[in-house]
Design a protein around this motif. Sequence first.
Motif, PDB file in Angstrom:
ATOM      1  N   PHE A  97       6.850   5.939   4.527  1.00 23.24           N
ATOM      2  CA  PHE A  97       5.420   5.728   5.008  1.00 23.24           C
ATOM      3  C   PHE A  97       5.382   4.240   5.394  1.00 23.24           C
ATOM      4  O   PHE A  97       4.546   3.977   5.842  1.00 23.24           O
TER       5      PHE A  97
ATOM      6  N   THR B 296       1.849   7.029   8.326  1.00 26.13           N
ATOM      7  CA  THR B 296       0.267   6.172   7.811  1.00 26.13           C
ATOM      8  C   THR B 296       0.397   7.542   6.660  1.00 26.13           C
ATOM      9  O   THR B 296      -0.144   8.525   7.250  1.00 26.13           O
ATOM     10  N   TYR B 297       0.138   7.243   5.233  1.00 22.06           N
ATOM     11  CA  TYR B 297      -0.786   7.498   4.668  1.00 22.06           C
ATOM     12  C   TYR B 297      -1.660   7.377   3.674  1.00 22.06           C
ATOM     13  O   TYR B 297      -2.009   6.690   3.411  1.00 22.06           O
ATOM     14  N   THR B 298      -3.057   7.854   3.484  1.00 24.07           N
ATOM     15  CA  THR B 298      -3.848   7.665   3.463  1.00 24.07           C
ATOM     16  C   THR B 298      -4.931   8.219   1.930  1.00 24.07           C
ATOM     17  O   THR B 298      -5.799   8.160   2.054  1.00 24.07           O
TER      18      THR B 298
ATOM     19  N   LEU C 284       1.481   1.337   1.415  1.00 25.76           N
ATOM     20  CA  LEU C 284       0.358   2.134   0.771  1.00 25.76           C
ATOM     21  C   LEU C 284      -0.726   1.075   0.498  1.00 25.76           C
ATOM     22  O   LEU C 284      -0.657  -0.039  -0.298  1.00 25.76           O
TER      23      LEU C 284
ATOM     24  N   PHE D  67      -2.904   3.736  -5.182  1.00 27.96           N
ATOM     25  CA  PHE D  67      -0.967   3.920  -5.786  1.00 27.96           C
ATOM     26  C   PHE D  67      -0.969   4.315  -6.935  1.00 27.96           C
ATOM     27  O   PHE D  67      -2.027   3.495  -8.191  1.00 27.96           O
TER      28      PHE D  67
END
Length: 764
Positions: free
Chosen positions: A683, A687-689, A721, A726
């Motif tokens: 990550f 990118t992790y959205t 993140l 989260f």
Amino acid sequence: MAKNSVLGYPRIGADREWKKALEAYWAGRLEEPQLHSALKDLRLQNWRNLQERGIDWIPVGDFSYYDQVLDTAVMFGLVPPRFGYEGGTVPLSVYYGMSRGTKTAAACEMTKWFNTNYHYIVPELQGVSPVLTENKPLLAYREAKSELGIDGRPVLLGPLTLLKLSKGYDPSEMDVWLERLLPLYVQILQELADEGVAWVQLDEPILVLSLEEPDLRRLKYVCETFAASVPGVNLMLQTYFESVDHYQEMISLPVGGIGLDFVHGRSGNLEALRAYGFPADKVLGAGIINGRGIWKAPLRETWELLKELQTYVTPDRLLLQTSCSLLHVPVTARQETQLTRELRDALAFADEKLDELVFLTQALGQDRESGVIAGKLEENDRIHAALAQAEARNRGDVQQAVAVIREQPLDRSLPFAERYKAQMARMQLPLFPTTTIGSFPQSAEVRRARRQWRTGELSESQYAAFIREEIDRWIRLQEDIGLDVLVHGEFERTDMVEFFGEKLAGFAFTQNGWVQSYGSRCVKPPVIYGDVAFTGEMTVEETKHAQSRTKRPVKGMLTGPITILNWSFVREDIPREQIAYQLAYALRQEVEALERAGIGIIQVDEPAIREGLPLREAEQAAYLAWSIRAFRLATCTVRATTQIHTHMCYCEFHDMIDAIAAMDADVISIETSRSHGELIGSFERNTYTQGIGLGVYDIHSPRIPAIGEMTAMIDRALRVLDPRLFWINPDCGLKTRNSEETVLALRNMVEATKQLREQHAFTR
């Protein structure tokens, strides 16, 4: 005449004697000498079985006290410094510490063995210097010969595969590590040669992956070093699970034989044989019997394959083999007396596969039209035809429904950002919501009640009352611990796949079809033999009951279509993609039933999506496309305010981030603690959205993680993140832990979360 062999045999025993011995030792009910004695008896029993059934080349050294990769690591002294190893033969306390963890040292990482359901322990090279602690293949060879008179074929994991599967070194150090290990391999081979060993099975399954020129150069160097240093031993360079890309380079190597998979790698390996032939000075190890499936071989088709192979190699240089180790299938089908006739007749577990090998070996030099051979082939044809014609395999209603829905749009009603905001408002969840993955400890009382229910000692109503009491108890415990999103605990479930299979049409269940998953963890995969169909609600009653006992949200818990597919033994007459869509359609109906019952969070677990990924890169995109489509087919019809979770564990995900995002789950939880937070690096680069929970402690270890360990891991993740997306959770389900361990670890997790909320209060 041609000879036969197997690449390995199940270590667990027909009645899971291996598992029982290990767990008794870990629990203190068995002393170390007793453990050695019990496992020796099982090892000798396995060899005796192979000998009596007519296997010519019997493998020795494939038996393990936990895992064959771990065995290789400790044989070379590759013990991480945190375990306090001081040299010499690695004691069992260190061996099991590496695999299970200790009170002071985290376990080594565990991940999937290629694209199978088996897990291996990842060797760690950082801070260690290799040294030969003991010659395990030699000890196994001596034991087989002295006890049973078997002149066995030692099995040795090759240096290229060992290094490729290891961690803790920079790729630029590959050649340095190879130079460190090669003298130790030479020492092993020389000691085997001095003992009179003629053949060694050198397992290099890494060769079925796409290798670059430096790795081919390394392979050539390894084989040339062995040939020059130990000319008295013939090496069977063994591959499995797929075809090889670099066939020409392989057949030019100075080895005595080459093992190829003609089941999963049939087309590619046959194409290479047709194009380039096979060397006259080598033995061809032909993997013709499927070592990963449970169905009887199509003997007529296999016979034709063997006839073609004989045009490339003479019978005296043809070795008929299983396609891989039989570790991946149950031991014997002789106990399966409760299945339908057409299904029972079609099964071939490890022992039945031995019989198929022996039949083909003996028949190869005879006329196919002779009475015994013709009769055997006709019987095999009849068995396959009967299964194909079974009503369960020809459900027009299922086939038509799936054909319609697979063409429909699979999008949620709102994009993620809009629906996530609405979901969090509906549930009134705080920053960093805490939850668990689904299951809670399956105590002795739970297992006893289930056993009594199955045998009729407890009535349906009595058993249901017991399950409700367990749910109530753990709802109270979760509230007391301070978790934000609760689960009902899955006390009514034995296995996350078997439970759903028992409630869906198209499944069958064996009585004793156990296989090893990791360590002593054995699973009994369902058999998908027919068209899969929804027959009624599966999880609604228990989930509704749990929700009625708390004001906090309770997650509905389902196993996803790809995990059910990959963790089952699957029919081979239709594409796996088609089976996945049947499963997805059935699960969609359960998802919709949970939503109608008022459940606002539904978790559809897909821990096995990665392990079904084809080894050949050219086939991976197509697999991921239909796997993602199946997941979305199961989940896309819920309202925007219903939150869809999924879970994945113990796999390499760094190259799958885009595919994970494409599943469009609102929240995904992923194992990260056992890999010491390495997944977080993915990550940092990608990118992790969407919502994500990276497991903050390892549930497969008995140690209670400190609060500081968890906060340190979370802090690193929060650098890349979004804190508002989260979640905080353990790595996986908690069914294998005891109640005390579970409560203590979860209390630490909640306390770590409270500290983080204070640090990030501005984020709200």
